[in-house]
Design an enzyme around this catalytic site. Structure first.
Site, PDB file in Angstrom:
ATOM      1  N   ASP A  62     -11.081   1.590   8.889  1.00  0.00           N
ATOM      2  CA  ASP A  62     -10.820   1.021   7.559  1.00  0.00           C
ATOM      3  C   ASP A  62     -11.340  -0.417   7.499  1.00  0.00           C
ATOM      4  O   ASP A  62     -10.675  -1.307   6.989  1.00  0.00           O
ATOM      5  CB  ASP A  62      -9.311   1.092   7.269  1.00  0.00           C
ATOM      6  CG  ASP A  62      -8.987   0.989   5.773  1.00  0.00           C
ATOM      7  OD1 ASP A  62      -9.911   1.138   4.942  1.00  0.00           O
ATOM      8  OD2 ASP A  62      -7.813   0.747   5.447  1.00  0.00           O
ATOM      9  N   GLY A 116       0.841  -1.190   0.000  1.00  0.00           N
ATOM     10  CA  GLY A 116       0.000   0.000   0.000  1.00  0.00           C
ATOM     11  C   GLY A 116       0.871   1.232   0.000  1.00  0.00           C
ATOM     12  O   GLY A 116       2.099   1.135  -0.114  1.00  0.00           O
TER      13      GLY A 116
HETATM   14  P1  ADP Z   1      -1.955  -2.815   3.956  1.00  0.00           P
HETATM   15  O1  ADP Z   1      -1.545  -1.587   4.669  1.00  0.00           O
HETATM   16  O2  ADP Z   1      -1.089  -3.162   2.788  1.00  0.00           O
HETATM   17  O3  ADP Z   1      -3.420  -2.832   3.616  1.00  0.00           O
HETATM   18  P2  ADP Z   1      -2.550  -5.055   5.742  1.00  0.00           P
HETATM   19  O4  ADP Z   1      -2.200  -5.018   7.193  1.00  0.00           O
HETATM   20  O5  ADP Z   1      -3.987  -4.910   5.389  1.00  0.00           O
HETATM   21  O6  ADP Z   1      -1.643  -3.974   5.004  1.00  0.00           O
HETATM   22  O7  ADP Z   1      -2.000  -6.413   5.138  1.00  0.00           O
HETATM   23  C1  ADP Z   1      -1.977  -6.646   3.741  1.00  0.00           C
HETATM   24  C2  ADP Z   1      -2.376  -8.078   3.436  1.00  0.00           C
HETATM   25  O8  ADP Z   1      -1.485  -8.981   4.067  1.00  0.00           O
HETATM   26  C3  ADP Z   1      -3.742  -8.463   3.961  1.00  0.00           C
HETATM   27  O9  ADP Z   1      -4.767  -8.139   3.069  1.00  0.00           O
HETATM   28  C4  ADP Z   1      -3.608  -9.964   4.144  1.00  0.00           C
HETATM   29  O10 ADP Z   1      -3.805 -10.625   2.919  1.00  0.00           O
HETATM   30  C5  ADP Z   1      -2.159 -10.116   4.546  1.00  0.00           C
HETATM   31  N1  ADP Z   1      -2.005 -10.188   6.016  1.00  0.00           N
HETATM   32  C6  ADP Z   1      -1.808  -9.156   6.865  1.00  0.00           C
HETATM   33  N2  ADP Z   1      -1.701  -9.576   8.144  1.00  0.00           N
HETATM   34  C7  ADP Z   1      -1.819 -10.928   8.112  1.00  0.00           C
HETATM   35  C8  ADP Z   1      -1.774 -11.973   9.115  1.00  0.00           C
HETATM   36  N3  ADP Z   1      -1.593 -11.713  10.420  1.00  0.00           N
HETATM   37  N4  ADP Z   1      -1.920 -13.255   8.693  1.00  0.00           N
HETATM   38  C9  ADP Z   1      -2.094 -13.535   7.383  1.00  0.00           C
HETATM   39  N5  ADP Z   1      -2.144 -12.609   6.409  1.00  0.00           N
HETATM   40  C10 ADP Z   1      -2.004 -11.318   6.745  1.00  0.00           C
END
Ligand code: ADP
Ligand code: MG
Length: 353
Positions: free
Chosen positions: A168, A31
């Protein structure tokens, strides 16, 4: 024991990590404010599975995200992905970054699962394991959707009771935890902690317009901006009562409920079109229904039929979540007590919370 003493001991016995302790695996997301990878740890590797952790390399806003995750871990751990550790990493080429580590909860977000033609039956299998070959039908779909919404509201109630608003909430930020067989919330990068006044929105940060409630700011502009010192603790509950910032998340959750009921709203275009229609109806779902139902597609009719089961109790809950005025929306706690969740059924045993 003193809370601070316990926190101190916990800090001592928790594993600490640094940059060199990780082997980067697959990129999971990227992101504007960070990149997420599946990683393995070289520390205690004998006792750990490969790729059992997730790493987010975040920009300067990572500091707030670490704060939120630490808070969640102490106050409402089951609401969110299991947070392991967060630290400041200054030696990277790109300048300073924050590194955040979680347990890898599972392969799929709710967004991934909702993309499947099998939805919601694909989720039923994940929640219950192997399911007997029952006939598919609206009642069964409704039970599965009920379970997902209930787990989501349960997680949200945990956050809101802690004083955190997520801001969000969307299917991409809801992960299915294979260990607990429940949905958990992730991505606290835009969250606000109103009890201690951390209410930080970087000016570049735009709320995701697909899921954002119509009010633009969580705290009305008439109220003083939340101070950044813990002094605010005594004041914040009052502000919370006045502004009901948690209802922002409830609106987003209502939109997810809609997407589950109406397959046509699961695509970006479908949702964007719906948002346009709803805006034209002054954000009144009942008006929206009146305008679309007479010439509804089979897809829409099926959604209304599902929400109309049991005397329209699902529709009733949905309309109490998606409302223009924040103060007219239900809270997570009140929603959990809604009769929609009372009816006994196929998945009653999976309502483990
Ligand atoms: P961003 O800021 O890129 O939106 P996120 O925290 O939403 O970051 O994480 C991006 C992606 O990584 C998520 O949509 C998910 O697919 C994966 N992800 C994040 N945290 C986890 C977790 N604890 N276990 C498995 N997948 C995760
Ligand atoms: Mg995200």
């Amino acid at each position: 024991f003193d809370m601070f003493f316990l926190a101190f001991i916990e800090r001592l016995i928790r594993p600490t990590y640094r940059k060199d302790d990780f082997i980067l695996g697959k990129k999971l997301g990227e992101g504007a404010f960070g990149t997420v990878y599946r990683v393995s740890s070289t520390k205690n590797s004998s006792s750990k599975k490969e790729g059992d952790l997730v790493l987010k390399k975040a920009s300067e806003y990572g500091a707030v995200e670490i704060w939120m995750n630490e808070r969640v871990r102490r106050a409402c751990a089951s609401s969110c992905a299991d947070f392991v550790y967060g630290f400041f990493e200054s030696s990277s080429k790109k300048g300073s970054e924050y590194w955040l580590i979680w347990r890898f909860e599972g392969e799929s977000t709710l967004a991934d699962l909702m993309q499947s033609k099998e939805f919601p039956y694909n989720v039923e299998t994940m929640i219950l394991g192997e399911v007997q070959n029952l006939p598919k039908g609206l009642e069964r779909e409704n039970k599965i959707i009920q379970t997902i919404i209930r787990q989501l509201l349960f997680a949200l109630d945990g956050l809101h009771s802690t004083g955190i608003v997520h801001r969000d909430i969307k299917p991409q930020n809801i992960i299915f935890s294979e260990g607990s067989r429940t949905f958990k919330i992730i991505d606290l990068g835009a969250a606000a902690d109103l009890r201690v006044g951390i209410n930080y929105i970087p000016k570049e940060f735009l709320l995701d317009p697909r899921y954002a409630a119509p009010e633009q700011y969580i705290m009305s502009t008439q109220t003083p901006s939340a101070p950044s010192a813990p002094v605010a603790t005594a004041l914040s509950p009052v502000l919370w009562q006045m502004n009901l910032p948690d209802r922002f998340d409830i609106y987003s959750t209502g939109l997810i409920f809609l997407q589950m009921a109406f397959p046509g709203l699961r695509t970006d275009n479908g949702l964007i079109q719906f948002n346009r229609q709803l805006k034209r109806c002054d954000y009144d779902l009942v008006t929206w229904r009146k305008t679309v139902e007479p010439r509804a597609s089979a897809d829409l009719r099926k959604g209304f039929e599902l929400l109309d089961l049991d005397g329209g109790i699902g529709w009733e809950l949905l309309t109490s979540m998606v409302r223009y005025k924040a103060r007219q929306r239900t809270s997570a706690k009140a929603a959990l007590a809604h009769p929609y969740f009372n009816s006994e059924g196929l998945l009653a045993l999976s309502f483990r919370q």
